[in-house]
Design an enzyme around this catalytic site. Structure first.
Site, PDB file in Angstrom:
ATOM      1  N   ILE A 275       2.243  -3.987  15.451  1.00 30.19           N
ATOM      2  CA  ILE A 275       1.404  -4.848  16.280  1.00 30.19           C
ATOM      3  C   ILE A 275       0.119  -5.143  15.512  1.00 30.19           C
ATOM      4  CG2 ILE A 275       0.294  -5.137  18.528  1.00 30.19           C
ATOM      5  CD1 ILE A 275       3.455  -4.754  18.471  1.00 30.19           C
TER       6      ILE A 275
ATOM      7  N   GLY B   3       5.753   5.473  16.036  1.00 28.82           N
ATOM      8  CA  GLY B   3       4.466   6.129  16.257  1.00 28.82           C
ATOM      9  C   GLY B   3       3.381   5.072  16.252  1.00 28.82           C
ATOM     10  N   GLY B   4       2.251   5.404  16.857  1.00 26.45           N
ATOM     11  CA  GLY B   4       1.159   4.446  16.904  1.00 26.45           C
ATOM     12  C   GLY B   4       1.627   3.138  17.493  1.00 26.45           C
ATOM     13  N   ASP B   5       1.452   2.072  16.739  1.00 23.28           N
ATOM     14  CA  ASP B   5       1.862   0.744  17.209  1.00 23.28           C
ATOM     15  C   ASP B   5       3.025   0.195  16.385  1.00 23.28           C
ATOM     16  OD1 ASP B   5       0.371   0.429  14.898  1.00 23.28           O
ATOM     17  OD2 ASP B   5      -0.510  -1.462  15.514  1.00 23.28           O
ATOM     18  N   GLU B   6       3.860   1.094  15.871  1.00 17.86           N
ATOM     19  CA  GLU B   6       5.016   0.681  15.079  1.00 17.86           C
ATOM     20  C   GLU B   6       6.328   1.008  15.795  1.00 17.86           C
ATOM     21  OE1 GLU B   6       3.993   0.441  10.379  1.00 17.86           O
ATOM     22  OE2 GLU B   6       5.048   2.214  11.082  1.00 17.86           O
TER      23      GLU B   6
END
Length: 172
Positions: free
Chosen positions: A18, A58-61
């Site tokens: 993102i 994880g995170g925005d992946e």
């Protein structure tokens, strides 16, 4: 990929990131970011369809594993376009209208590798290429992407070594 001795199956690995997600977390807070990620995940899953495995790295992946029914060269870009279009639609979170975009890197097996690590690495290189070109799109891995990264690493290493050995001279 596939049983030993069998012809490797074609499949595509898509890494979805993102764009500028950190700005949302920093300005609107993590609860809004978490809600946004949940909605994005739903849209990715819906756009991908039932035959694509979708997971959050994880995170925005996110990662998508596409086992095509036809020609992967045609189907992988079509999937990327559907996912990008779904992500671009506005989001309403806590009476705020949010607009986000994404970047996608794609690697195809067996052409780009036959093991998960190599495919993910190469999809990441394609993703890096999209981001360097301005974000909000997709790229399919090409060998030149890997050689460009290797050249940059080699140059950086040589420059650092030259700095340590005081090999620079100032001319003016």
């Amino acid at each position: 990929i596939g049983p030993q001795g069998a012809r490797p199956r074609e499949l595509a690995v898509h890494i979805v990131d993102i764009d500028n997600f950190k700005d949302i977390n920093d300005s609107l807070g993590h609860p809004v970011g978490d809600s946004l990620l949940a909605q994005i995940a739903g849209r990715i899953k819906s756009a991908a369809g039932p035959n694509v495995i979708v997971g959050r790295l994880g995170g925005d992946e996110f990662a998508l594993l596409q086992n095509p029914s036809g020609a992967i060269a045609r189907e992988a870009p079509l999937l990327a376009d559907r996912v990008l279009a779904a992500i671009r639609r506005p989001y309403n979170i806590d009476d705020r209208l949010l607009h986000v975009e994404a970047s996608i890197g794609i690697a195809v097996a067996p052409a780009d590798g036959s093991d998960a690590d190599r495919l993910i690495k190469r999809a990441d290189l394609a993703l890096y290429n999209v981001k360097a070109a301005g974000r909000n799109g997709y790229r399919v891995f090409e060998a030149s992407m890997e050689s460009a990264v290797e050249e940059r690493l080699h140059l950086t290493t040589e420059l650092r070594q030259a700095l340590v050995q005081q090999e620079f001279e100032l001319d003016y």
